[in-house]
Write a protein that holds these residues in place. Structure first.
Motif, PDB file in Angstrom:
ATOM      1  N   SER A  33       0.836  -1.212   0.000  1.00  0.00           N
ATOM      2  CA  SER A  33       0.000   0.000   0.000  1.00  0.00           C
ATOM      3  C   SER A  33       0.863   1.250   0.000  1.00  0.00           C
ATOM      4  O   SER A  33       0.573   2.232  -0.705  1.00  0.00           O
ATOM      5  CB  SER A  33      -0.929   0.017   1.217  1.00  0.00           C
ATOM      6  N   ILE A  34       1.920   1.226   0.780  1.00  0.00           N
ATOM      7  CA  ILE A  34       2.822   2.373   0.856  1.00  0.00           C
ATOM      8  C   ILE A  34       3.529   2.575  -0.484  1.00  0.00           C
ATOM      9  O   ILE A  34       3.607   3.695  -0.996  1.00  0.00           O
ATOM     10  CB  ILE A  34       3.833   2.190   2.002  1.00  0.00           C
ATOM     11  N   GLU A  35       4.030   1.481  -1.057  1.00  0.00           N
ATOM     12  CA  GLU A  35       4.719   1.597  -2.344  1.00  0.00           C
ATOM     13  C   GLU A  35       3.778   2.104  -3.439  1.00  0.00           C
ATOM     14  O   GLU A  35       4.182   2.924  -4.270  1.00  0.00           O
ATOM     15  CB  GLU A  35       5.331   0.247  -2.732  1.00  0.00           C
ATOM     16  N   GLN A  36       2.532   1.652  -3.422  1.00  0.00           N
ATOM     17  CA  GLN A  36       1.582   2.119  -4.435  1.00  0.00           C
ATOM     18  C   GLN A  36       1.280   3.602  -4.242  1.00  0.00           C
ATOM     19  O   GLN A  36       1.154   4.341  -5.218  1.00  0.00           O
ATOM     20  CB  GLN A  36       0.287   1.302  -4.392  1.00  0.00           C
ATOM     21  N   LEU A  39       4.059   5.480  -5.759  1.00  0.00           N
ATOM     22  CA  LEU A  39       3.944   5.482  -7.224  1.00  0.00           C
ATOM     23  C   LEU A  39       2.939   6.531  -7.693  1.00  0.00           C
ATOM     24  O   LEU A  39       3.161   7.223  -8.688  1.00  0.00           O
ATOM     25  CB  LEU A  39       3.538   4.101  -7.737  1.00  0.00           C
ATOM     26  N   ARG A  40       1.819   6.655  -6.971  1.00  0.00           N
ATOM     27  CA  ARG A  40       0.795   7.638  -7.352  1.00  0.00           C
ATOM     28  C   ARG A  40       1.309   9.069  -7.241  1.00  0.00           C
ATOM     29  O   ARG A  40       0.829   9.954  -7.942  1.00  0.00           O
ATOM     30  CB  ARG A  40      -0.464   7.465  -6.505  1.00  0.00           C
ATOM     31  N   THR A  41       2.277   9.298  -6.365  1.00  0.00           N
ATOM     32  CA  THR A  41       2.818  10.651  -6.213  1.00  0.00           C
ATOM     33  C   THR A  41       3.972  10.914  -7.158  1.00  0.00           C
ATOM     34  O   THR A  41       4.521  12.010  -7.169  1.00  0.00           O
ATOM     35  CB  THR A  41       3.302  10.897  -4.766  1.00  0.00           C
ATOM     36  N   GLY A  42       4.356   9.887  -7.921  1.00  0.00           N
ATOM     37  CA  GLY A  42       5.465  10.051  -8.848  1.00  0.00           C
ATOM     38  C   GLY A  42       6.815   9.792  -8.210  1.00  0.00           C
ATOM     39  O   GLY A  42       7.849  10.069  -8.801  1.00  0.00           O
TER      40      GLY A  42
END
Length: 165
Positions: A33-36, A39-42
């Motif tokens: 969840s943290i890694e995703q 990713l969403r923040t670039g």
């Protein structure tokens, strides 16, 4: 208490982690969840290192606040397992290391190939990526649960029994 879950993708660790967190009313800290979110923040550079670092910091905060924490990540290397144990030691709480495995390769493959992502945007690894992933033997695990023969509720009961010892 810090309960450290680890195992290859598709082994059932998140299923067990969610059930365990619900049963204990514990914080569930999931590195995926943290890694995703990163990713969403670039912020994709060094995502695995950053994901674990953030998870460790959040776990430490929760433990210092008196919460039981379920740490849910692959934990493929001794260095990641050592880091979780260090968080527990610094917070002066016990740590229980639980490796989740699926000893039936056909069942494990079926799970990997048929599961749907439960984190928006998360791309699940392929079976080839799972079997080729670097994953070192976990010699420090206090408990090994084989989800090929153990359902989530039984796994929770087994962890809780060990947790209470």
């Amino acid at each position: 208490m810090l309960i450290i879950l680890g195992g290859l993708p598709g082994s059932g660790k998140t299923t067990v982690a969610k059930a365990l967190a619900s049963h204990l009313r514990a914080a569930h800290i999931r590195v995926d969840s943290i890694e995703q979110a990163l990713l969403r923040t670039g912020e994709a550079e060094k995502i695995e290192t950053a994901g674990y670092a953030i998870a460790l910091a959040v776990a430490a905060d929760c433990l210092r606040a008196g919460a039981t924490v379920i740490a849910d990540s692959v934990n493929p290397l001794a260095v990641t397992r050592d880091a979780w144990r260090a968080v527990a030691a610094e917070a002066r709480v016990g740590a229980l290391e639980v490796e989740i495995v699926c000893s039936d390769p056909g069942e494990h493959r079926r799970r990997v190939e048929t599961r749907a992502a439960d984190i928006p945007g998360h791309v699940q690894p392929t079976w080839t990526q799972v079997v080729e992933r670097e994953y070192h033997s976990w010699t420090s695990a206090d408990l090994v649960i084989d989800t090929a023969s153990t359902q989530a509720d039984a796994a929770v009961a087994e962890i809780v029994a060990r947790f209470r010892d």
